[in-house]
Design a protein around this motif. Structure first.
Motif, PDB file in Angstrom:
ATOM      1  N   PRO A 228     -87.816 -23.998  47.998  1.00  0.00           N
ATOM      2  CA  PRO A 228     -86.587 -24.100  48.797  1.00  0.00           C
ATOM      3  C   PRO A 228     -86.741 -25.023  50.007  1.00  0.00           C
ATOM      4  O   PRO A 228     -85.783 -25.688  50.405  1.00  0.00           O
ATOM      5  N   LEU A 229     -87.946 -25.078  50.565  1.00  0.00           N
ATOM      6  CA  LEU A 229     -88.170 -25.981  51.697  1.00  0.00           C
ATOM      7  C   LEU A 229     -87.982 -27.426  51.265  1.00  0.00           C
ATOM      8  O   LEU A 229     -87.307 -28.204  51.940  1.00  0.00           O
TER       9      LEU A 229
ATOM     10  N   ASN B 180     -86.821 -14.783  46.264  1.00  0.00           N
ATOM     11  CA  ASN B 180     -86.865 -15.449  47.566  1.00  0.00           C
ATOM     12  C   ASN B 180     -86.931 -14.421  48.696  1.00  0.00           C
ATOM     13  O   ASN B 180     -87.668 -14.609  49.667  1.00  0.00           O
ATOM     14  N   ILE B 181     -86.180 -13.339  48.572  1.00  0.00           N
ATOM     15  CA  ILE B 181     -86.214 -12.293  49.594  1.00  0.00           C
ATOM     16  C   ILE B 181     -87.580 -11.619  49.627  1.00  0.00           C
ATOM     17  O   ILE B 181     -88.160 -11.401  50.697  1.00  0.00           O
TER      18      ILE B 181
ATOM     19  N   SER C 155     -84.733 -32.351  51.247  1.00  0.00           N
ATOM     20  CA  SER C 155     -84.149 -33.471  50.507  1.00  0.00           C
ATOM     21  C   SER C 155     -82.625 -33.470  50.574  1.00  0.00           C
ATOM     22  O   SER C 155     -81.991 -34.391  50.093  1.00  0.00           O
ATOM     23  N   GLY C 156     -82.062 -32.401  51.137  1.00  0.00           N
ATOM     24  CA  GLY C 156     -80.616 -32.325  51.255  1.00  0.00           C
ATOM     25  C   GLY C 156     -79.950 -31.693  50.054  1.00  0.00           C
ATOM     26  O   GLY C 156     -78.734 -31.601  49.997  1.00  0.00           O
ATOM     27  N   ASP C 157     -80.732 -31.254  49.078  1.00  0.00           N
ATOM     28  CA  ASP C 157     -80.189 -30.583  47.883  1.00  0.00           C
ATOM     29  C   ASP C 157     -79.941 -29.120  48.220  1.00  0.00           C
ATOM     30  O   ASP C 157     -80.814 -28.289  48.117  1.00  0.00           O
TER      31      ASP C 157
ATOM     32  N   LEU D  34     -96.560 -20.547  48.583  1.00  0.00           N
ATOM     33  CA  LEU D  34     -96.368 -21.612  47.596  1.00  0.00           C
ATOM     34  C   LEU D  34     -94.958 -21.580  47.023  1.00  0.00           C
ATOM     35  O   LEU D  34     -94.327 -22.625  46.851  1.00  0.00           O
ATOM     36  N   TRP D  35     -94.459 -20.391  46.725  1.00  0.00           N
ATOM     37  CA  TRP D  35     -93.105 -20.258  46.174  1.00  0.00           C
ATOM     38  C   TRP D  35     -92.062 -20.809  47.147  1.00  0.00           C
ATOM     39  O   TRP D  35     -91.114 -21.461  46.736  1.00  0.00           O
TER      40      TRP D  35
END
Length: 71
Positions: free
Chosen positions: A58-59, A5-6, A64-66, A53-54
């Motif tokens: 997380p977006l 992610n970083i 969705s609140g997850d 795309l990756w």
């Protein structure tokens, strides 16, 4: 998962700054560094696209609140 992610966020920042330079000054920093149309330039562009795309994962979780982080 945190490391990727970083890395993808850094690539997206690089891509965003490059597009800002293109829009403001018609200067493509990636092409200037690696050569316009070179394999390295294309690789950077592909990596930035894959990073976008990756980051959809997380977006979508955030939307969705997850907020549970899977390790």
């Amino acid at each position: 998962m945190k490391a990727i992610n970083i890395i993808t966020l850094i690539l997206l920042i690089v891509g965003g700054l490059n597009w800002g330079l293109v829009g403001l000054f018609q200067f493509d920093l990636v092409a200037a560094l690696f050569g316009a149309g070179s394999g390295l330039s294309r690789l950077v562009y592909v990596l930035v696209g894959l990073s976008a795309l990756w980051q959809l994962v997380p977006l979508s979780r955030a939307m969705s609140g997850d907020t549970h982080v899977h390790r």
